[in-house]
Motif scaffolding. Structure first.
Motif, short mmCIF file in Angstrom:
data_model
loop_
_atom_site.label_atom_id
_atom_site.label_comp_id
_atom_site.label_asym_id
_atom_site.label_seq_id
_atom_site.Cartn_x
_atom_site.Cartn_y
_atom_site.Cartn_z
N TYR A 175 44.87 26.00 39.56
CA TYR A 175 45.46 27.23 38.80
C TYR A 175 43.98 28.36 38.67
O TYR A 175 43.49 28.09 37.67
CB TYR A 175 46.30 26.53 38.02
N SER A 176 44.50 29.41 39.44
CA SER A 176 43.78 31.09 39.28
C SER A 176 44.18 31.56 38.08
O SER A 176 43.06 31.22 37.10
CB SER A 176 43.50 31.67 39.89
N CYS A 177 45.47 31.96 38.16
CA CYS A 177 45.55 33.33 36.98
C CYS A 177 46.80 33.06 37.63
O CYS A 177 47.62 33.04 38.34
CB CYS A 177 44.95 34.80 37.04
N VAL A 236 39.90 31.80 31.27
CA VAL A 236 40.51 32.74 30.42
C VAL A 236 39.91 34.15 30.86
O VAL A 236 40.55 34.89 30.20
CB VAL A 236 40.01 32.35 29.19
N GLY A 237 38.64 34.03 30.87
CA GLY A 237 38.28 35.44 31.44
C GLY A 237 37.58 35.84 32.73
O GLY A 237 37.82 36.49 32.66
N ARG A 253 33.70 28.64 26.75
CA ARG A 253 33.11 28.27 25.86
C ARG A 253 33.00 29.34 25.33
O ARG A 253 32.36 30.52 25.31
CB ARG A 253 31.69 28.16 25.15
N GLY A 254 33.90 30.37 23.94
CA GLY A 254 33.75 31.74 23.53
C GLY A 254 34.37 32.77 24.07
O GLY A 254 34.42 34.26 24.36
N ALA A 255 34.72 32.37 25.60
CA ALA A 255 36.09 33.44 26.47
C ALA A 255 36.54 34.10 25.94
O ALA A 255 37.55 33.49 24.92
CB ALA A 255 36.17 33.01 27.64
N ARG A 256 36.84 35.31 26.14
CA ARG A 256 38.04 36.40 25.47
C ARG A 256 39.13 36.07 26.88
O ARG A 256 38.59 36.82 28.25
CB ARG A 256 37.60 37.74 25.44
N ARG A 257 40.19 36.15 26.51
CA ARG A 257 41.26 36.87 27.44
C ARG A 257 40.96 37.79 28.37
O ARG A 257 41.18 39.11 28.00
CB ARG A 257 42.76 36.80 26.80
N ARG A 258 41.28 37.87 29.47
CA ARG A 258 41.32 39.48 29.73
C ARG A 258 42.24 39.58 30.77
O ARG A 258 42.86 38.75 31.52
CB ARG A 258 40.32 39.36 31.61
N LEU A 293 46.48 41.19 36.34
CA LEU A 293 46.45 39.81 36.94
C LEU A 293 46.08 39.42 34.85
O LEU A 293 45.14 40.10 34.85
CB LEU A 293 45.44 39.50 37.56
N ALA A 294 45.65 37.98 34.95
CA ALA A 294 45.98 37.81 32.99
C ALA A 294 45.14 36.48 32.48
O ALA A 294 46.57 35.94 33.50
CB ALA A 294 46.93 38.06 32.64
N GLY A 295 44.27 36.39 32.60
CA GLY A 295 44.15 35.18 31.76
C GLY A 295 44.48 34.42 30.78
O GLY A 295 45.98 35.32 30.02
N LEU A 296 44.67 32.91 30.50
CA LEU A 296 45.22 32.26 29.74
C LEU A 296 44.50 32.71 28.24
O LEU A 296 43.79 33.55 28.23
CB LEU A 296 44.71 30.40 29.73
#
Length: 164
Positions: free
Chosen positions: A149-151, A45-46, A80-85, A6-9
């Motif tokens: 949408y989730s991921c 995203v995270g 805010r500030g989330a990193r792609r996971r 699974l991947a975030g935006l």
């Protein structure tokens, strides 16, 4: 090894939006929110729920932009500030496992080839079975109750094709 992960935006398109004031956001159909609970504000995203007090944007995101009858967009939260996971193969985060999920599998030309609504705790098993089929290129997860949408579930390996 599991055939999916699974991947975030990607956060890059969203980061400049946090610099806009509420009127500028509203003109774009975007709402600024602050999480008032540790559940209910899942960051795309995270791949985790925001914590109380964290700032998020609620906006429409085109998650399937290909020229296809299944082209689609829908609401997402971005923190805010989330990193792609990107999770390890086969792992499903708690924010997915604890919700009712709509899973939609697509082929290489972006046509839906399978779909199911299931409890989040069985999403991994459903994805394992879906990605065992060579025609499945990727899948999208959505929160079934709100339609958000989730991921993305992306393939980690391709199964061997059996010859008749």
């Amino acid at each position: 090894m599991s055939p999916f992960r699974l991947a975030g935006l990607d956060p890059a398109p969203f980061e400049p939006l946090f610099l806009l004031d509420d009127a500028e956001l509203a003109a774009r159909g975007i709402v600024r929110r602050f999480a008032d609970a540790d559940r209910g504000f899942p960051c795309r995203v995270g791949l985790e729920d925001a914590r109380v007090g964290e700032e998020l944007l609620l906006l429409n995101h085109e998650h399937l932009s290909a020229r296809s009858p299944y082209r689609a967009s829908g609401p997402v939260y971005v923190r805010r500030g989330a990193r792609r996971r990107v999770l390890p193969p086969g792992q499903v985060p708690p924010y997915v496992a604890s919700r009712l999920i709509s899973v939609r599998a697509y082929d290489r030309v972006h046509r839906m080839v399978d779909a199911q609504v299931c409890e989040g705790r069985v999403v991994a098993a459903w994805l394992e079975a879906a990605f065992a089929r060579a025609e499945v290129a990727y899948a999208h997860l959505h929160n079934a109750r709100h339609g958000c949408y989730s991921c993305l579930a992306e393939r980690t390996w391709t199964p061997a094709v059996r010859k008749a």
